[in-house]
Write a protein that holds these residues in place. Structure first.
Motif, PDB file in Angstrom:
ATOM      1  N   GLU A  38      14.898 -24.922 -25.338  1.00 47.27           N
ATOM      2  CA  GLU A  38      14.853 -23.759 -26.231  1.00 47.27           C
ATOM      3  C   GLU A  38      14.394 -22.510 -25.478  1.00 47.27           C
ATOM      4  O   GLU A  38      14.983 -21.433 -25.619  1.00 47.27           O
ATOM      5  CB  GLU A  38      13.921 -24.042 -27.407  1.00 47.27           C
ATOM      6  N   ILE A  87      16.553 -19.037 -24.842  1.00 43.86           N
ATOM      7  CA  ILE A  87      15.994 -17.724 -25.199  1.00 43.86           C
ATOM      8  C   ILE A  87      15.988 -16.805 -23.975  1.00 43.86           C
ATOM      9  O   ILE A  87      16.396 -15.642 -24.053  1.00 43.86           O
ATOM     10  CB  ILE A  87      14.580 -17.872 -25.809  1.00 43.86           C
ATOM     11  N   GLN A 132      18.168 -13.340 -23.550  1.00 45.01           N
ATOM     12  CA  GLN A 132      17.491 -12.072 -23.265  1.00 45.01           C
ATOM     13  C   GLN A 132      18.098 -11.400 -22.033  1.00 45.01           C
ATOM     14  O   GLN A 132      18.281 -10.183 -22.009  1.00 45.01           O
ATOM     15  CB  GLN A 132      15.992 -12.288 -23.090  1.00 45.01           C
ATOM     16  N   ILE A 184      17.976 -14.760 -31.305  1.00 44.99           N
ATOM     17  CA  ILE A 184      16.633 -15.197 -30.909  1.00 44.99           C
ATOM     18  C   ILE A 184      15.541 -14.423 -31.631  1.00 44.99           C
ATOM     19  O   ILE A 184      14.392 -14.460 -31.234  1.00 44.99           O
ATOM     20  CB  ILE A 184      16.450 -15.055 -29.378  1.00 44.99           C
TER      21      ILE A 184
END
Length: 140
Positions: A13, A17, A21, A86
């Motif tokens: 996870e 993320i 980003q 996210i």
């Protein structure tokens, strides 16, 4: 005591993320570069018009900048959509939704103005030809 499966899930996870980003940052950077190119291009056309003393109509220059802005807005909207993947809270999603609506509206109106100007310019060419006059010369 955390299990191996739980720690692998958390690691995966966090990796997703982090990747999103970085992707978002890349897409935002592309959008910013497009805006910079548009400003430079329109600025160059503006300087040329000033030097030739053809300052009566800046429509072509405005439309040049508008095309770059419309494209950049698409990239910025893409970055906003990535952010929602996210987003940690409903407040964050709401803010991103508001930004997306504003950017979409800006893009809509820029696109509409470009279409109207293109239509007006083609009408001027047709009218001039029908009257037996040379078509008006567009300023680059």
């Amino acid at each position: 005591m955390p299990t191996t499966e739980t720690s692998f899930h958390a690691l995966a996870e966090n990796g997703v993320i982090e990747a999103v980003q970085w992707l978002k940052l890349g897409v935002e950077t592309i959008g910013a570069c497009i805006i910079a190119l548009g400003i430079l291009g329109a600025g160059w056309l503006f300087l040329q018009a000033l030097l030739r003393r053809q300052t009566a109509d800046f429509t072509a220059i405005r439309l040049t900048l508008a095309r770059y802005l419309a494209l950049a807005l698409e990239f910025q909207l893409g970055a906003d959509i990535l952010s929602t993947a996210i987003a940690p809270s409903w407040e964050q999603i709401g803010k991103l939704g508001a930004i997306a609506v504003i950017r979409t509206a800006l893009n809509f109106f820029l696109s509409r103005e470009m279409k109207e100007e293109k239509h007006d310019t083609s009408e001027q060419h047709v009218t001039a030809r029908a009257a037996g006059h040379p078509a008006p010369v567009e300023q680059a």
